[in-house]
Design a protein around this motif. Structure first.
Motif, PDB file in Angstrom:
ATOM      1  N   ASP A  24      -6.764   4.768   5.158  1.00  0.00           N
ATOM      2  CA  ASP A  24      -5.732   3.725   5.089  1.00  0.00           C
ATOM      3  C   ASP A  24      -6.069   2.690   6.164  1.00  0.00           C
ATOM      4  OD1 ASP A  24      -3.459   2.190   5.353  1.00  0.00           O
ATOM      5  OD2 ASP A  24      -2.064   3.881   5.496  1.00  0.00           O
ATOM      6  N   SER A  59       0.214  -7.004   3.789  1.00  0.00           N
ATOM      7  CA  SER A  59       1.432  -7.073   4.614  1.00  0.00           C
ATOM      8  C   SER A  59       1.157  -7.371   6.077  1.00  0.00           C
ATOM      9  CB  SER A  59       2.182  -5.739   4.547  1.00  0.00           C
ATOM     10  OG  SER A  59       2.576  -5.458   3.236  1.00  0.00           O
ATOM     11  N   THR A  80      -3.948  -3.715   2.638  1.00  0.00           N
ATOM     12  CA  THR A  80      -2.647  -4.352   2.379  1.00  0.00           C
ATOM     13  C   THR A  80      -2.672  -5.845   2.693  1.00  0.00           C
ATOM     14  OG1 THR A  80      -0.286  -4.302   2.905  1.00  0.00           O
ATOM     15  CG2 THR A  80      -1.769  -3.811   4.715  1.00  0.00           C
ATOM     16  N   SER A  94       0.840  -1.208   0.000  1.00  0.00           N
ATOM     17  CA  SER A  94       0.000   0.000   0.000  1.00  0.00           C
ATOM     18  C   SER A  94       0.872   1.254   0.000  1.00  0.00           C
ATOM     19  CB  SER A  94      -1.017   0.000   1.140  1.00  0.00           C
ATOM     20  OG  SER A  94      -0.408  -0.284   2.361  1.00  0.00           O
TER      21      SER A  94
HETATM   22  C1  LIG Z   1      -0.987   2.500   8.396  1.00  0.00           C
HETATM   23  C2  LIG Z   1      -0.122   1.841   7.381  1.00  0.00           C
HETATM   24  N1  LIG Z   1      -0.361   2.067   6.094  1.00  0.00           N
HETATM   25  C3  LIG Z   1       0.385   1.502   5.127  1.00  0.00           C
HETATM   26  C4  LIG Z   1       1.438   0.666   5.446  1.00  0.00           C
HETATM   27  C5  LIG Z   1       2.261   0.121   4.331  1.00  0.00           C
HETATM   28  O1  LIG Z   1       2.110  -1.215   4.179  1.00  0.00           O
HETATM   29  P1  LIG Z   1       2.587  -1.985   2.888  1.00  0.00           P
HETATM   30  O2  LIG Z   1       3.275  -1.031   1.967  1.00  0.00           O
HETATM   31  O3  LIG Z   1       3.469  -3.061   3.375  1.00  0.00           O
HETATM   32  O4  LIG Z   1       1.315  -2.480   2.266  1.00  0.00           O
HETATM   33  C6  LIG Z   1       1.725   0.390   6.779  1.00  0.00           C
HETATM   34  C7  LIG Z   1       2.863  -0.474   7.125  1.00  0.00           C
HETATM   35  O5  LIG Z   1       3.362  -0.517   8.220  1.00  0.00           O
HETATM   36  C8  LIG Z   1       0.924   0.993   7.771  1.00  0.00           C
HETATM   37  O6  LIG Z   1       1.173   0.784   9.066  1.00  0.00           O
END
Ligand SMILES: Cc1ncc(COP(=O)(O)O)c(C=O)c1O
Length: 362
Positions: A186, A218, A216, A87
């Motif tokens: 987000d 992740s 995400t 993301s």
């Molecule tokens: C609030 C938030 N948004 C976005 C992300 C980005 O995640 P990723 O790029 O791994 O999808 C994170 C990662 O720690 C996050 O905590």
């Protein structure tokens, strides 16, 4: 003759510093610095990843299968989903497409670190609204909107604070924004949340032309290393993002693993259930040690330490690392008195509590 110069704003960026992954002397440290999944990915996602190894010479497909799987899971139109290389990439794509020099991007004081980075990279100006008790403040955000504001980012729940705005507050924030301001919710940690008054923003993104929901793979899906994120956005915004994204921004292995992960609902339930046990347990244990801890609905908590040399967050980080545990310092967020600790496995959480107990009792 002068050297090549980057665009204005770039040199103001403090480069993102990820959580540490290793400690000298430890082969297998307890890694609680990056809010990764305690249980890891679905075994089906790992199998799908491995199954792609004979096709590495092929370009990735368009991502339609993953969009369709996400559409089925969330009950949304797959044509309104854009995939990203995490993301983080969605944050960059949205920012690069919608702001430039002279524009402002608004978020709350302890909002996620990539918002100011992406804003400065686009040549625009980051604006932070004060928080109330480590929580985004709708009135403060609305008061900070100017005619230059083009994007408002809200992490719900927020990283690193773990706090959230209720669906009513999120709706009130949106209702107070001019319609030309893009409101990006987000919801990286949405799957961990089971509260009646919570929204990831999907309802607003469904109805309004200026709302984007970001998600995400992740976090609860345990695929941080593969880099897959996505957003559900108005058709016009999707059209803009498709024009600017790299054509193969999500690799084939990541797509395959993510499709399998989406379909393994039971694994996600298991991960949520794990967090539902160990988040409150850890919070309570930390309180019993006499340390401050902020209420969190994510898979991490901020633990607060006294501002006293030898007892502060810097000393606590050194102590935890000596015991093979990696927390995340958050001084870069303006929170030097805290460490962020991700909810890990049962044995890992016991190890953290033991280490903190020894630290506090020194
Ligand atoms: C609030 C938030 N948004 C976005 C992300 C980005 O995640 P990723 O790029 O791994 O999808 C994170 C990662 O720690 C996050 O905590």
């Amino acid at each position: 003759m002068s050297d090549p110069q980057p665009r204005p704003g770039i040199m103001k960026i403090a480069a993102y510093k990820g959580g540490d992954g290793s400690i000298p002397g430890y082969d297998d440290p307890i890694r609680l610095a990056s809010n990764e999944s305690a249980l890891g990915p679905s075994p089906k996602a790992i199998a799908a990843y491995e199954a792609g190894k004979n096709d590495l010479h092929r370009y990735p497909e368009s991502g339609i299968k993953l969009c369709q799987a996400l559409g089925r899971l969330h009950g949304i139109d797959p044509a309104r989903i854009v995939l990203g290389n995490g993301s983080d990439e969605i944050i960059s794509l949205v920012t690069k497409a919608y702001v430039g020099p002279g524009d402002e991007v608004l978020f709350s004081r302890h909002g996620f670190a990539m918002y100011p980075i992406a804003t400065l990279a686009a040549g625009a100006t980051p604006v932070m609204a004060p928080e109330n008790d480590y929580r985004a403040d709708v009135d403060a955000l609305l008061a900070a909107v100017t005619d230059k504001t083009k994007i408002v980012f809200l992490a719900n729940p927020n990283n690193p604070t773990g706090s959230y705005l209720t669906s009513e507050e999120v709706a009130r924030l949106h209702a107070g924004l001019p319609s030309h301001v893009l409101f990006v919710v987000d919801a990286a940690y949405a799957e961990y949340v089971s509260r009646n008054d919570y929204t990831a923003g999907q309802d607003l993104a469904q109805k309004h032309d200026n709302v984007v929901m970001m998600r995400t793979f992740s976090k609860i899906y345990g695929l941080a290393g593969l880099r897959v994120g996505w957003c559900f956005a108005p058709q016009a915004v999707c059209d803009v993002l498709h024009r600017t994204r790299g054509p193969f921004n999500v690799n084939a292995a990541a797509q395959a693993a993510a499709v399998a992960a989406v379909e393994d609902v039971a694994h996600i339930d298991q991960s949520r259930a794990h967090n539902d046990i160990w988040l409150p347990w850890f919070t309570e244990q930390v309180q019993q040690l006499g340390l401050a801890v902020l209420p969190s609905i994510g898979n991490f908590v901020l633990v607060g330490f006294p501002a006293e040399e030898g007892k502060d967050a810097v000393a606590a980080e050194a102590h935890l690392k000596k015991d093979g545990i990696i927390p995340r310092p958050v001084a870069g967020y303006g929170l030097p008195e805290f460490l962020r600790i991700t909810i890990g496995l049962e044995s890992e959480m016991h190890a953290v509590v033991s280490s903190l107990r020894a630290f506090v009792g020194r």
